[in-house]
Design an enzyme around this catalytic site. Sequence first.
Site, mmCIF file in Angstrom:
data_model
loop_
_atom_site.group_PDB
_atom_site.id
_atom_site.type_symbol
_atom_site.label_atom_id
_atom_site.label_comp_id
_atom_site.label_asym_id
_atom_site.label_seq_id
_atom_site.Cartn_x
_atom_site.Cartn_y
_atom_site.Cartn_z
ATOM 1 N N SER A 16 6.654 -4.082 8.120
ATOM 2 C CA SER A 16 5.401 -4.190 8.866
ATOM 3 C C SER A 16 5.734 -4.815 10.203
ATOM 4 C CB SER A 16 4.407 -5.074 8.113
ATOM 5 O OG SER A 16 3.327 -5.446 8.940
ATOM 6 N N TYR B 214 2.012 -12.721 3.336
ATOM 7 C CA TYR B 214 2.370 -11.307 3.535
ATOM 8 C C TYR B 214 3.460 -11.158 4.590
ATOM 9 C CZ TYR B 214 1.969 -6.413 4.894
ATOM 10 O OH TYR B 214 2.242 -5.091 5.201
#
Length: 279
Positions: free
Chosen positions: A136, A150
């Site tokens: 990401s 995350y």
Amino acid sequence: MKNKIWFVTGASKGLGLALVKKLLSSGYRVAATSRNVNDLKKAVDAGSESFLPLAVDLKNESSVENAIKETVSHFGSIDVIVNNAGYGLVGSLEELTDAEVRENFDVNVFGVLNVIRKAMPFLRKQKSGHIFNIASIGGFTGNFPGFGSYTATKFAMHGFSESLAAEAKPFGVHVTIVSPGYFRTEFLDASLGVPKNEIADYKLVRDVQTLHQNEINYKQAGDPVKAAAVMIEIAEQTTPPLHVFLGRDSYQLAEQKIKLIQEDMAAVKELATSTDHEQ
């Protein structure tokens, strides 16, 4: 039929599903995993010759090992691994429990390592292969309040992927870290965990949470079908890149982070480099 055999985790929705559909329509043979194989079969309508749906628990090494072996048995080899499965978790670091963070790491980090550990013997033996680790932009810049857990999992993926690239290179195995920005998938609803114990003081975190769930969700600029096409093209390159920042927003955020690092380094360079022993 294209020669490379693909193995894609987290394939019943989102980017993984878009990739599997694009691969199959392009003539590739694909093994795809999901926790619920029925969801996968419903989502992908393909014949058994080219498509192998597998129920896999990524946290269970035996389950992962069986899936890799079944892929090789079914198709004769395995060539491209796509570690796509994972989920988001929003909540301040103070709010999130140890169990919530560990579960996030179990899936996003240790689940990926399980796949790598079980796939590498086959890739190493055949002296070829390509591993895509879907990280990401949050694995390159962590400036997202409420996404500390995350982003930590995705920073971890960046780190071990770079090491893996160096380790796998002598065996002809490529590694590519894909860092998507915001893509229009189900990620912000079906895959976004929230803390059980919210703390009222964290208004900023709640605002970020609401923004992602209600305003950004399904309005993301990125097209997962186009993202899938990019990944397939990169897999066919002779010398694929290690880092792929996917999407205009991902590029912008990466460039901002690089600029910030350069400014911070310049600001304290003389002081920070004065630490060597005197000659």
